[in-house]
Design a protein around this motif. Structure first.
Motif, PDB file in Angstrom:
ATOM      1  N   GLU A  67      35.587  47.283  41.139  1.00  0.00           N
ATOM      2  CA  GLU A  67      34.691  46.727  42.291  1.00  0.00           C
ATOM      3  C   GLU A  67      33.980  45.092  42.153  1.00  0.00           C
ATOM      4  O   GLU A  67      34.052  44.720  42.334  1.00  0.00           O
ATOM      5  CB  GLU A  67      33.954  47.647  43.826  1.00  0.00           C
ATOM      6  N   GLN A 114      36.499  42.109  41.050  1.00  0.00           N
ATOM      7  CA  GLN A 114      37.699  41.398  41.662  1.00  0.00           C
ATOM      8  C   GLN A 114      36.846  39.918  40.990  1.00  0.00           C
ATOM      9  O   GLN A 114      37.747  39.404  41.533  1.00  0.00           O
ATOM     10  CB  GLN A 114      37.225  41.925  43.345  1.00  0.00           C
ATOM     11  N   LYS A 124      38.792  39.383  36.123  1.00  0.00           N
ATOM     12  CA  LYS A 124      39.536  41.126  36.740  1.00  0.00           C
ATOM     13  C   LYS A 124      41.705  40.489  36.943  1.00  0.00           C
ATOM     14  O   LYS A 124      42.319  41.394  37.319  1.00  0.00           O
ATOM     15  CB  LYS A 124      39.728  39.832  38.865  1.00  0.00           C
ATOM     16  N   ARG A 134      43.139  53.472  46.205  1.00  0.00           N
ATOM     17  CA  ARG A 134      41.664  53.192  45.648  1.00  0.00           C
ATOM     18  C   ARG A 134      42.013  52.290  44.842  1.00  0.00           C
ATOM     19  O   ARG A 134      41.705  51.214  44.035  1.00  0.00           O
ATOM     20  CB  ARG A 134      40.539  53.511  46.170  1.00  0.00           C
ATOM     21  N   LEU A 139      42.315  48.169  44.184  1.00  0.00           N
ATOM     22  CA  LEU A 139      41.172  47.611  43.445  1.00  0.00           C
ATOM     23  C   LEU A 139      41.872  46.521  42.129  1.00  0.00           C
ATOM     24  O   LEU A 139      40.955  46.071  40.991  1.00  0.00           O
ATOM     25  CB  LEU A 139      40.181  48.406  42.872  1.00  0.00           C
TER      26      LEU A 139
END
Length: 133
Positions: free
Chosen positions: A66, A69, A74, A92, A96
């Motif tokens: 998270e 990001q 990223k 999940r 991400l």
């Protein structure tokens, strides 16, 4: 020296075996025991790929994903190696930005093929739509 892999794995035996495997394959590898030094390590080691466990002491893998990001990091390919087996956890992680998701116990040769593929091929725009195991 070859491409750089940052390995984040809290199990000492798994981390050491995986580090040695990658070094034998010609990669430069740096192993971390937890996620606490993850971001400071990114700026000094500058990995070409990250192999990440999700269940870590301190900052867990989901939190790291998270926090990645909004950063310039990223776009670094991430392969998750986790004991989490639920499809919701896998989804999940893929949401991400994870490129591949392997569940433990893993086969190092399979992990090695995934690493080689990620480092030698440009990313697919919708890779989360493809099988990862």
């Amino acid at each position: 020296m070859g491409k750089r892999i940052l390995l984040v794995e809290d199990n000492d035996i798994h981390r050491l075996l995986t580090e040695e495997f990658f070094k034998h394959q010609g990669y430069a590898v740096l192993g971390l025991h937890d996620g606490n030094d993850f971001f400071s390590t990114l700026s000094t080691f500058q990995p070409d790929l990250v192999v990440l466990d999700l269940k870590l002491p301190g900052i867990d893998g989901f939190t790291l994903l998270e926090q990645l990001q909004p950063t310039e990091w990223k776009s670094v390919p991430i392969i998750v190696v986790s004991a989490y087996t639920l499809s919701s956890e896998k989804q999940r992680a893929l949401d991400l930005g994870v490129r591949r998701y392997l569940t433990k116990p893993i086969n190092l040769e399979v992990l090695g093929r995934f690493v080689e593929s990620e480092l030698s091929n440009p990313p697919f725009p919708f890779l989360s739509d493809f099988p990862t195991e």
